[in-house]
Write an enzyme that holds these catalytic residues in place. Sequence first.
Site, PDB file in Angstrom:
ATOM      1  CG  ASP A  30      -0.247  -0.392   2.489  1.00  0.00           C
ATOM      2  OD1 ASP A  30       0.724   0.302   2.832  1.00  0.00           O
ATOM      3  OD2 ASP A  30      -0.634  -1.392   3.134  1.00  0.00           O
ATOM      4  CG  ASP A  99       2.145   3.290 -15.370  1.00  0.00           C
ATOM      5  OD1 ASP A  99       1.853   3.493 -16.560  1.00  0.00           O
ATOM      6  OD2 ASP A  99       2.889   2.373 -14.987  1.00  0.00           O
ATOM      7  CG  ASP A 201       0.383   0.917 -20.318  1.00  0.00           C
ATOM      8  OD1 ASP A 201       1.273   0.193 -19.868  1.00  0.00           O
ATOM      9  OD2 ASP A 201      -0.632   0.475 -20.891  1.00  0.00           O
ATOM     10  CD  GLU A 258       4.756  -0.457 -22.376  1.00  0.00           C
ATOM     11  OE1 GLU A 258       5.098  -1.558 -21.961  1.00  0.00           O
ATOM     12  OE2 GLU A 258       3.562  -0.112 -22.438  1.00  0.00           O
ATOM     13  CG  HIS A 331       5.428  -3.860 -14.350  1.00  0.00           C
ATOM     14  ND1 HIS A 331       6.059  -2.754 -14.897  1.00  0.00           N
ATOM     15  CD2 HIS A 331       4.253  -3.966 -14.991  1.00  0.00           C
ATOM     16  CE1 HIS A 331       5.282  -2.222 -15.805  1.00  0.00           C
ATOM     17  NE2 HIS A 331       4.182  -2.937 -15.890  1.00  0.00           N
ATOM     18  CG  ASP A 332       5.209  -5.395 -18.358  1.00  0.00           C
ATOM     19  OD1 ASP A 332       4.349  -5.796 -17.543  1.00  0.00           O
ATOM     20  OD2 ASP A 332       5.104  -4.332 -18.990  1.00  0.00           O
TER      21      ASP A 332
HETATM   22  C1  NOJ Z   1       2.268  -2.406 -20.474  1.00  0.00           C
HETATM   23  C2  NOJ Z   1       2.328  -2.609 -18.995  1.00  0.00           C
HETATM   24  O1  NOJ Z   1       3.633  -2.427 -18.553  1.00  0.00           O
HETATM   25  C3  NOJ Z   1       1.804  -4.008 -18.742  1.00  0.00           C
HETATM   26  O2  NOJ Z   1       2.021  -4.431 -17.418  1.00  0.00           O
HETATM   27  C4  NOJ Z   1       0.350  -4.033 -19.107  1.00  0.00           C
HETATM   28  O3  NOJ Z   1      -0.129  -5.358 -18.990  1.00  0.00           O
HETATM   29  C5  NOJ Z   1       0.117  -3.550 -20.534  1.00  0.00           C
HETATM   30  N1  NOJ Z   1       0.901  -2.403 -20.892  1.00  0.00           N
HETATM   31  C6  NOJ Z   1      -1.336  -3.194 -20.751  1.00  0.00           C
HETATM   32  O4  NOJ Z   1      -1.664  -1.995 -20.109  1.00  0.00           O
END
Ligand code: NOJ
Length: 560
Positions: A30, A99, A201, A258, A331-332
């Site tokens: 949190d 974000d 994003d 991104e 995180h991806d």
């Molecule tokens: C990129 C983000 O980093 C990812 O975690 C997300 O699943 C996709 N865009 C969709 O928003």
Amino acid sequence: MEPLKWWQKTAVYQIYPRSFQDTTGSGEGDIQGITQHLDYLAKLGVGAVWLTPIYPSPMVDNGYDISDYTSIDGRYGTIEDMDTLIAEGKKRNIRVVMDLVYNHTSDQHAWFRESKASRTNAKADWYIWRDAKEDGSAPTNWRSIFGGPAWTWCEERQQYYLHTFAKEQPDLNWENPDVRQALYDAANFWIAKGVGGFRIDAIVYIKKPAVFTDGPVDGADGLSSIHKMIANTPGILDFLHEFRRKVFDGHDIFTVAEANGVTPADLPHWVGQDGAFSMLFEFSHVNLEFPEGEIWCRTYDWPLTKLKRALTDSQKATAENGWYPIFFENHDQIRSVSRYFPAGTDRKKAAKAMATVLFTLRGTPFVYEGEELGLANTAFPSLDDYNDISTHGQYQIALDEGYLPAEALRIVQAHSRDNARTPMQWSTAPQAGFTDGTPWLPVHGDYADWCVETEEKDPDSVLRYYRQLEKLRFQSDASPILLAGRYDELLAEDEEIYAFKRTLDGQATITLVNFTNKNVDYTAYLTQGAAVLLGNYDDPQPGRLRPAEAVVYRIGGESC
Ligand code: NOJ
């Protein structure tokens, strides 16, 4: 060259709030947990924290499915908690970066609920609606990025809607000026709150082609990658420049979008003085094993020169125009110690080697939570243990492509985004000190050895090395070179060593990294007369690098 801005002279730390620190026993991190650790972040020397989305969300894609852009999900706290975080961060020179997920909303957003109710309501064209083909099938054969068709049928409207990602993430219609204005208003709301910038994003998908056509089938599911059909559609720059004018201009913030596949020719329109954003995240250096896109069961071995070329291309592309966000994890992505070095490599050495590259290239280093500890991939025993929506989609794709369930599981274990989403490892206490409750995703089993508490005590830890690197880059005699110096790759054809030089006013640094698990020799003249600034072994030997050895040298005068 213009004087560097604040965000060019600092590192950014990325926080995955759900996994950072739980203060309530709910098992989920949190905002108060973040505030609690600001001193830890200040000691690491970061000047900004980027939070992945903390807005209200049904959490189908862990917050990237947003149902309200201007408030906070109850699981993370309140808007007052955010105000406190921003204020406490400022006291420590740490700005909070939000974000913006503007290609799509959640299907539970009030806008979508209204839009789907009829073909005539006020928000009827806020999303991408199309009639079925004559036979009732979807308008095109596009595959969504998480797998499965990119179109979902809506009973109420008797139409399909488009979703680049999950069906619960309908794409917004950026052609509608009211949609754009509503998005700009939301971003301005956060600027008024004092945020230090935005990560934006999936921005390459916002502009759709004027005519929708089927693409070439490229999978056993009979579908065609949506990315190839809609990314970077001409005309997108008009939207982006309007976005800049109406939101970013005139504020002392940074933006990092991104954005995959922006051509070098287009780059000046995207970043730099005349570009829409401060920086672009580009993925060629992390997609090394996926040359045909992100279908996880089609992976390929990659030679080191591929990584080096990707990094060098990005360095060159931003040498004159714009600025580069240096990153190896987010995180991806899977953990970098599990990606870039051969199995069996000393993990501490590997983590420090990656950190050495991260902090000596030109650009702003982005450190992802736990990277500063050298955290590694995990492997959950069953598919049901995985939370990540794309892991489930990729498992299905693997089955469609003919893999047996056990093989499909191995594939997703190796590539799942959950590898980077396990809770932050703070201490040797139960659940790594992340929560008093049951964590939403299992804590990695290695936490007793790889956690802040243990690494604080170990003078040779990855965490301590990060702090040394931070000092070297931002607070040492070599800082001007590391911040602003020109980048030149050395030994470009070498398949074992990554070497590059940073030069400024007749002074230079050289970074050398051995990406193998054995001793490798190189021509000693490279570092003749050079002084060692930092390395992950004691006593670096000119002409030889030990397994996963990384060294930063300083040279001056004629040897430059
Ligand atoms: C990129 C983000 O980093 C990812 O975690 C997300 O699943 C996709 N865009 C969709 O928003």
